[in-house]
Each structure stands twice: as structure tokens, then as C-alpha cells.
Design a protein around this motif. Structure first.
Motif, PDB file in Angstrom:
ATOM      1  N   VAL A   1       0.809  -1.324  -0.006  1.00  0.00           N
ATOM      2  CA  VAL A   1       0.029   0.081  -0.124  1.00  0.00           C
ATOM      3  C   VAL A   1       0.900   1.325   0.086  1.00  0.00           C
ATOM      4  O   VAL A   1       1.824   1.527   0.934  1.00  0.00           O
ATOM      5  N   GLY A   2       0.740   2.095  -1.043  1.00  0.00           N
ATOM      6  CA  GLY A   2       1.550   3.509  -0.834  1.00  0.00           C
ATOM      7  C   GLY A   2       0.711   4.608  -0.271  1.00  0.00           C
ATOM      8  O   GLY A   2      -0.476   4.601  -0.506  1.00  0.00           O
TER       9      GLY A   2
ATOM     10  N   ARG B   1      -8.108  -2.592  12.739  1.00  0.00           N
ATOM     11  CA  ARG B   1      -8.071  -3.827  11.746  1.00  0.00           C
ATOM     12  C   ARG B   1      -7.722  -3.459  10.336  1.00  0.00           C
ATOM     13  O   ARG B   1      -7.594  -4.385   9.648  1.00  0.00           O
ATOM     14  N   GLY B   2      -7.444  -2.040  10.147  1.00  0.00           N
ATOM     15  CA  GLY B   2      -7.522  -1.674   8.636  1.00  0.00           C
ATOM     16  C   GLY B   2      -6.304  -1.975   7.980  1.00  0.00           C
ATOM     17  O   GLY B   2      -6.143  -1.855   6.788  1.00  0.00           O
ATOM     18  N   GLY B   3      -5.282  -2.316   8.811  1.00  0.00           N
ATOM     19  CA  GLY B   3      -3.834  -2.642   8.161  1.00  0.00           C
ATOM     20  C   GLY B   3      -3.643  -4.186   7.915  1.00  0.00           C
ATOM     21  O   GLY B   3      -2.362  -4.462   7.726  1.00  0.00           O
ATOM     22  N   ARG B   4      -4.539  -4.715   8.307  1.00  0.00           N
ATOM     23  CA  ARG B   4      -3.980  -6.219   8.451  1.00  0.00           C
ATOM     24  C   ARG B   4      -3.536  -6.772   6.915  1.00  0.00           C
ATOM     25  O   ARG B   4      -4.463  -6.400   5.824  1.00  0.00           O
ATOM     26  N   GLY B   5      -2.866  -7.512   6.881  1.00  0.00           N
ATOM     27  CA  GLY B   5      -2.263  -8.244   5.344  1.00  0.00           C
ATOM     28  C   GLY B   5      -1.616  -6.972   4.718  1.00  0.00           C
ATOM     29  O   GLY B   5      -1.262  -7.181   3.288  1.00  0.00           O
ATOM     30  N   CYS B   6      -1.288  -5.922   5.154  1.00  0.00           N
ATOM     31  CA  CYS B   6      -0.991  -4.480   4.541  1.00  0.00           C
ATOM     32  C   CYS B   6       0.739  -4.353   4.760  1.00  0.00           C
ATOM     33  O   CYS B   6       0.957  -4.279   6.057  1.00  0.00           O
ATOM     34  N   LEU B   7       1.249  -3.855   3.883  1.00  0.00           N
ATOM     35  CA  LEU B   7       2.879  -3.396   4.271  1.00  0.00           C
ATOM     36  C   LEU B   7       2.765  -1.815   3.672  1.00  0.00           C
ATOM     37  O   LEU B   7       2.379  -1.543   2.297  1.00  0.00           O
ATOM     38  N   PHE B   8       2.795  -0.990   4.554  1.00  0.00           N
ATOM     39  CA  PHE B   8       2.561   0.438   3.998  1.00  0.00           C
ATOM     40  C   PHE B   8       3.875   1.235   3.608  1.00  0.00           C
ATOM     41  O   PHE B   8       4.935   1.298   4.375  1.00  0.00           O
ATOM     42  N   GLU B   9       3.931   1.681   2.480  1.00  0.00           N
ATOM     43  CA  GLU B   9       5.174   2.311   2.013  1.00  0.00           C
ATOM     44  C   GLU B   9       5.093   3.866   2.010  1.00  0.00           C
ATOM     45  O   GLU B   9       4.088   4.031   1.255  1.00  0.00           O
ATOM     46  N   PHE B  10       5.705   4.503   2.731  1.00  0.00           N
ATOM     47  CA  PHE B  10       5.432   6.087   2.695  1.00  0.00           C
ATOM     48  C   PHE B  10       6.343   6.733   1.546  1.00  0.00           C
ATOM     49  O   PHE B  10       7.452   6.359   1.785  1.00  0.00           O
ATOM     50  N   THR B  11       5.646   7.532   0.956  1.00  0.00           N
ATOM     51  CA  THR B  11       6.231   8.133  -0.296  1.00  0.00           C
ATOM     52  C   THR B  11       5.685   9.499  -0.404  1.00  0.00           C
ATOM     53  O   THR B  11       4.838   9.879   0.205  1.00  0.00           O
ATOM     54  N   GLY B  12       6.097  10.164  -1.485  1.00  0.00           N
ATOM     55  CA  GLY B  12       5.677  11.252  -1.943  1.00  0.00           C
ATOM     56  C   GLY B  12       6.536  12.585  -1.278  1.00  0.00           C
ATOM     57  O   GLY B  12       7.293  12.286  -0.608  1.00  0.00           O
ATOM     58  N   PRO B  13       6.209  13.952  -1.703  1.00  0.00           N
ATOM     59  CA  PRO B  13       7.064  14.883  -1.367  1.00  0.00           C
ATOM     60  C   PRO B  13       7.102  15.345   0.132  1.00  0.00           C
ATOM     61  O   PRO B  13       8.062  15.939   0.845  1.00  0.00           O
TER      62      PRO B  13
END
Ligand code: MIC
Length: 648
Positions: free
Chosen positions: A156-157, A185-197
Motif C-alpha cells: 500500500v502506497g 483492523r484496517g492494516g491487516r495484511g498490508c505493508l505500508f510504504e510512505f512516499t511522496g514529497p
């Protein structure tokens, strides 16, 4: 560009395909355990008879059970010190600080993978690495040289735009915003990648705050780019050689994309008793407080301490408060706040200065008065976690904490004048590195004796899974049962982390104190629960303790990631309702007969289940191929012994 998380996973992939939900195995560069999870993990590692840890960097931290009120915790620490020396791990002594902070300072490395027996291991994702929490047994398996197995996450970006309205809106408000939007519960199964300016506007430790608390969304992890900020951080830590530039992905590189405009954020607060219960500070201003605590597991960086010190300079804590505490994240941070004058600012304002350790975040001291409100810059506020059964804990940023310390009630920091910040002293890595004991060379290590105190008991032997089980429902529990409900936090209970039969006596202590006695009288049973069962920590005791009491399966609407895996690893079957409404049929004491359990290994995913006096329902599961075999074998150790005897 490509997603950084995906690239690191690709480079480490040893089994499976990078398709969300598919079972994958990845090679592991680094592991960490801490004292509360580490004694069990190190004993499990011993079973592999490997002689030395098989990963490049293994670190054992002492930061959780730091109270020495009797022999138990110090015995554990002595055991861990000897185990580290013998098996080739680094050993961070008590007093050095919190594993996540020290790991970022001394070991985190862009492009690498880290698996740690603590859910907030994710903090090292701030360094452009994949860092994930896991149960102790899974970490032991990695230390023995096996890949880490998990369902492939969805990438997830998170596109950050704009800039925070500093100094009173902070990185904590970014992660609280995500929690407000997605829930626990909203992030289960997700890898959050932080990006953008917006990412470039965040300091290294601000990124760490977000990566730490990504665990509160139930996520697999968070990753930030390795950029100029990372380079400066590593240079300051005298580890310039560890730097490698690694940008994060752009639009189109992710399976889901979300964006946050940092300039639109205001201070946020999570109300009792869930980190997902987030509201704007305005909704809770005026809430009377007896206690405010800053630092501890998250928000204990130099800058987090400095802003509070500067805001309080020349002032005194409100007399409405009983007490306020500050816990710096590491010995290095303690050194920095001492030299900047922040320590004196906090001291003079009347704050109790605590040693760098997890401390009050995990109920290790500083329980608030009964039935009163405590405001904390921590990451979790599950019921009873503070040590007071009827606690009302609010979570916030250091800025909100500072304003509230002055008023004795929750206050909006935007009302404060902008303070003069002290000059930031350079970090001195040697301050902590000198007290992280190096792995002892193999030749010397062989003769090291391991001292085991009387509270250190070997991990329990899991049992084989029969084809059918007829047992009673020991509890019909609601949604979001946390691992703290199952195996409570706090000094008394956590001192038994090396002794599963003893810690089992505290299972469900806050919610249902009769549970252990009932389980023993009924010869074991089932737990029935709602959604997100086992949210929160990585502690495998939340699986080991019920298993010790004879729990053979948990039937829930859904499970939290780490706990689900811990159940599997310990041979407790995580089952799901085919029809979620069947949850409503569960009642305490009913006998459920579940059939066809061993057929799970062959791919069966429907289990006919007879509920006494009610009728038949169908249970199912979401076990991946290898997980099915592990569950049927009776847990990971039995599976490795039976299926891969050479591995153990
Ligand atoms: C937590 O923050 O809940 C803990 C205490 O650090 C746990 C680890 C433990 O229970 O030992 C975690 O996050 O995994």
C-alpha cells in the motif's frame, strides 16, 4: 520506480510468489528479541542445536522486565546474557534503552530484513528496511537459519503531501490520522510504504514514530525511503558505510494508494481504550487528568523530549496532576537531553525522570490512580495495560502532552507560545555501543555455562491434533480481544514470561478471572471470539498460556496477523465461522464437536461442527498450505521434527 517494499521482498524471496495472501518465505538478515519474549525464544532456539545463530545480526535486548523486585527478572537477564554470549548474539544491557530505538541507532540497515519478537519491531522500517514483528518461536526459527514465513502482504502506497504545521502538529498525528481512517483492523495484511514529497519533510525519528505504530493498524510493516535524511542519521551514528540510497515507489507501483495532506492535520488523541478510537484534540480538551507520561515505547526521541522540555521551561506541572513522567528511548538520547539542558527543564518542571526502558507503556510501574484519566504519548491503551484495572488512558503527541501537563487537563498545544528550542547536541553513539556486549567468538563461547533460575522452565511440549475434538466453550468473547487480555501486561504477570504453567494462571485476568480454573476443571476447551482476535503484541504467551490450559482451537470471526501465526506455531487451531452469524449461537459451557480436523492437511476447508442443544454449523479456516501441515502436526516444533528432522 518500483515499490521499495516489493523490491526488498523480491531480493529476499526464497519461496512462493509475491501475490497478496500467498504463502511466502523470505531470508532474514537480522533478528531481535527482548527480555519478555526472548527467554522463551532463546530456549526454543536451543532446541535447534545449531551452536551459533545463523543470521548476520542477532540482538538480544533487556528493556521490558526491568524491575528487580525479586529474583525472576534478574535471573532472566543473566540467562539472556549468557545465551547471547554462547550463541553469537549481541546483548544490550538493561539501562541502554528500548530495543526499537537502539536498533534504529545501531543496527538498522537499508535494504535488509529484520524479524523481531516484538510487534513494534516495525520501527526499523524508518531506515528503508523491511522490519516485522513475530512470535518468539518464529524468530527462533529464523535465528536457526530458516526463512521467515508469512502471507505475502498487499503493498500500500501512502502518499504524503504538504508539511506539518510545526511545532504543535507532529508525526504522531500522522499515524493517529491513519488509525482514525483505517481503524485497528484496517492494516491487516498490508505493508505500508510512505512516499511522496511530504516524506522529505519528516526527520528520521518522526518516521520511526509512524513505523512503530503501524503495528496498531494490525499491519505487517511500514517502510520509508532511504534518502538524505537516512544518510545523515547513519552518518551521525557513525555508520555511513551502511547507507545506500533507496527511493520509494510512485503512482501505479502499489496495490492500493492513499494520500494524506500533512498541512491539513491538527493534533489528534486516541480515547480509551483503543488506539483506533481517534478524535481531534478539540473534542477532548478539558478532560481532567491525574497523570501525563511522555516517552517510553514510542515518542521517546531527542526531539520528542526537547519540545516538552522547552514548552515547560520556567513552568511547573499543574497541581491537579498526581504525577508526570518522562522516559527517553535510549542511553544516547538520555546523554543528548542531559547536554542540551532538556533534562533540567523537565526536572525543574516537576517531571519524574525514568530510565530508558519500556517502563509504563507496558505497565512496568507508574500505574495511574483508580478510575482516573492518564494521558500518554505511548502506542497502546488497551484496558488494564497501565496496571490499573479501570484505567482510562488517552494517547497523544508530545505537544499535546506538554500543553496538558501545564493545565492538568487535556489541552490544545496550539494555545501555547512557540518555545525557544535548545541547540541539538550531536549524538554520541559510543555512549550506548560500549554497553552492547559483542558476540563472543565461537571457540570461547563453547565453554560458557548457561545459568537457569528456578523460574525458567522449558517451553511446553505441544500435542498432536486429533481428528475430532469435543470440548466446551470456555468463553464467548467479543471483537478485538487483545493479547493483553489473554496474557496481561504489567510487572506481576510479565515476570512469569519464562514459566508458561505459572503465567497461564493469569489468562483473561482482567476480563474473566475464572477462566484458568474453569479451563482446568473442564479439561480444556475452545475459545469463541469476534473479529480481530489477538490484536496488539507479538507475545506468544497469549497462545502458549491458553494452550497450557487445554485450549485446542480458537473459533473467531477473524484474527490479528501475529497472534494467528502464534496459534498455528503452538498447535492451537485458528478456525473461522463459515457463516459469521453462527458466532451468536456460542454460549459459555456448550459442548462443540468439531470433526475432520486432520483432514485440514489434505486441503479440507469445511469442518462440520455439532453444537450441543443447538445443531450443526460449519467452521472453516484460511490456513495456507504449510500452515495446515503445521497445525495438524501439533505446532511448528513438532512439524519441523516430524517433517524435516534434519532442520531441528
Ligand atoms: C507491547 O508493546 O505490547 C510489547 C510489550 O512490547 C509487546 C511485546 C511483549 O509482550 O513482550 C509487543 O509489542 O509485541
Amino acid at each position: 520506480m518500483a515499490s521499495l517494499a516489493r523490491t526488498i521482498f523480491e531480493e529476499h524471496l526464497v519461496r512462493g510468489e509475491l501475490v497478496p495472501g500467498q504463502e511466502i518465505g523470505i531470508s532474514v538478515d537480522q533478528t531481535l528479541v527482548q527480555d519478555a519474549t526472548g527467554t522463551m525464544a532463546m530456549m526454543q532456539f536451543e532446541m535447534f542445536d545449531k551452536g551459533r545463530v545463523q543470521v548476520d545480526t542477532a540482538v538480544v535486548y533487556v528493556d521490558h522486565n526491568i524491575l528487580q523486585i525479586d529474583f525472576k527478572n534478574p535471573d532472566d537477564h543473566r540467562f539472556l546474557q549468557a545465551m547471547s554470549a554462547k550463541y553469537g548474539a549481541w546483548f544490550s544491557r538493561p539501562g541502554n534503552g528500548i530495543c526499537h530505538y537502539i536498533h534504529c541507532e545501531r543496527f538498522a540497515k537499508p535494504g535488509q530484513t529484520l524479524v523481531g519478537a516484538d510487534s513494534h519491531t516495525t520501527q526499523s522500517g524508518s531506515c528503508g528496511m523491511i522490519a516485522m514483528g513475530a512470535g518468539g518461536l518464529d524468530v527462533a526459527v529464523c535465528m536457526a537459519g530458516h526463512p521467515f514465513e508469512l502471507p505475502c502482504p498487499k503493498f500500500v502506497g501512502v502518499f504524503l503531501e504538504g508539511e506539518l504545521q510545526r511545532p504543535w502538529v507532529q508525526a504522531k498525528d500522522i499515524i493517529l490520522k491513519l488509525l482514525q481512517e483505517k481503524g485497528v483492523r484496517g492494516g491487516r495484511g498490508c505493508l505500508f510504504e510512505f512516499t511522496g514529497p511530504g516524506v522529505a519533510t519528516l526527520s528520521y525519528t518522526e518516521r520511526g514514530t509512524i513505523a512503530n505504530m503501524i503495528a496498531e493498524l494490525g499491519a505487517t510493516g511500514a517502510v520509508f525511503p532511504s534518502d538524505d535524511t537516512t544518510r545523515l542519521w547513519l552518518e551521525e551514528q557513525e555508520r555511513a558505510g551502511d547507507f545506500e540510497a533507496m527511493p520509494t515507489g510512485g503512482t501505479g507501483d502499489f496495490e492500493e494508494e492513499i494520500s494524506i495532506d500533512l498541512s491539513e492535520l491538527g493534533p489528534l488523541v486516541a480515547k480509551p481504550s483503543s488506539p483506533g478510537n481517534v478524535v481531534p484534540v478539540e473534542e477532548v480538551t478539558g478532560t481532567p487528568l491525574t497523570q501525563v507520561c511522555i516517552g517510553s515505547s514510542v515518542n521517546s526521541s531527542y526531539d520528542d523530549m526537547a519540545i516538552v522540555g522547552a514548552a515547560l521551561r520556567g513552568n511547573r506541572l499543574s497541581e491537579r496532576l498526581v504525577s508526570a513522567t518522562a522516559t527517553p528511548g535510549s542511553r544516547q538520547i538520555l546523554d543528548q537531553i542531559t547536554r542540551s539542558g532538556t533534562y533540567v527543564d523537565l526536572l525543574m518542571a516537576g517531571i519524574r525522570m525514568l530510565e530508558p526502558a519500556c517502563g509504563p507503556c507496558v505497565g512496568m510501574g507508574q500505574a495511574p490512580p483508580s478510575g482516573s484519566n492518564s494521558l500518554r504519548t505511548f502506542n497502546r491503551n488497551f484496558p488494564g495495560r497501565s496496571g490499573t484495572a479501570d484505567d482510562q488512558v488517552y494517547l497523544c503527541s508530545p505537544a499535546v502532552a506538554a500543553a496538558s501537563m501545564l493545565k492538568g487537563e487535556i489541552a490544545d498545544p496550539r494555545e501555547l507560545p512557540v518555545p525557544d528550542m535548545p541547540a541539538r547536541p550531536e549524538a554520541r553513539p559510543a555512549v550506548v555501543q560500549a554497553h552492547i556486549l559483542e558476540p563472543v567468538p565461537a571457540e570461547e563461547a563453547a565453554s560458557i555455562e548457561i545459568p537457569r533460575g528456578p523460574n525458567i522452565k522449558p517451553p511446553p511440549e505441544p500435542r498432536e491434533l486429533p481428528d475430532s475434538l469435543a470440548l466446551r466453550v470456555l468463553i464467548a468473547a467479543p471483537d478485538d480481544i487483545s493479547t493483553g487480555d489473554l496474557s496481561p501486561d504489567g510487572a506481576t504477570v510479565m515476570a512469569f514470561r519464562s514459566n508458561v504453567p505459572a503465567i497461564a494462571e493469569f489468562t483473561f485476568q482482567h476480563r474473566d478471572p475464572g477462566f484458568p480454573r474453569r479451563a482446568k476443571e473442564w479439561g480444556g476447551g475452545f475459545i469463541v471470539a469476534g473479529d480481530n482476535y489477538g490484536q496488539g503484541s507479538s507475545r506468544e504467551h497469549a497462545a502458549l498460556a491458553p494452550a497450557q490450559l487445554g485450549v485446542r482451537a480458537v473459533i473467531a470471526k477473524s484474527f490479528a496477523r501475529i497472534h494467528r501465526r502464534n496459534l498455528i506455531a503452538q498447535g492451537v487451531v485458528p478456525l473461522l465461522f463459515k457463516n459469521q452469524e453462527d458466532y451468536d449461537k456460542a454460549e459459555l459451557g456448550q459442548t462443540w464437536r468439531i470433526s475432520g480436523l486432520r483432514e485440514i492437511a489434505g486441503g479440507e476447508d469445511e469442518l462440520p461442527t455439532e453444537i450441543e442443544g443447538v445443531g450443526e454449523i460449519t467452521l472453516t479456516h484460511d490456513l495456507l498450505p504449510r500452515e495446515r501441515e503445521i497445525v495438524v502436526a501439533g505446532g511448528l516444533i513438532r512439524y519441523l521434527r516430524e517433517e524435516q528432522p534434519a532442520a531441528i
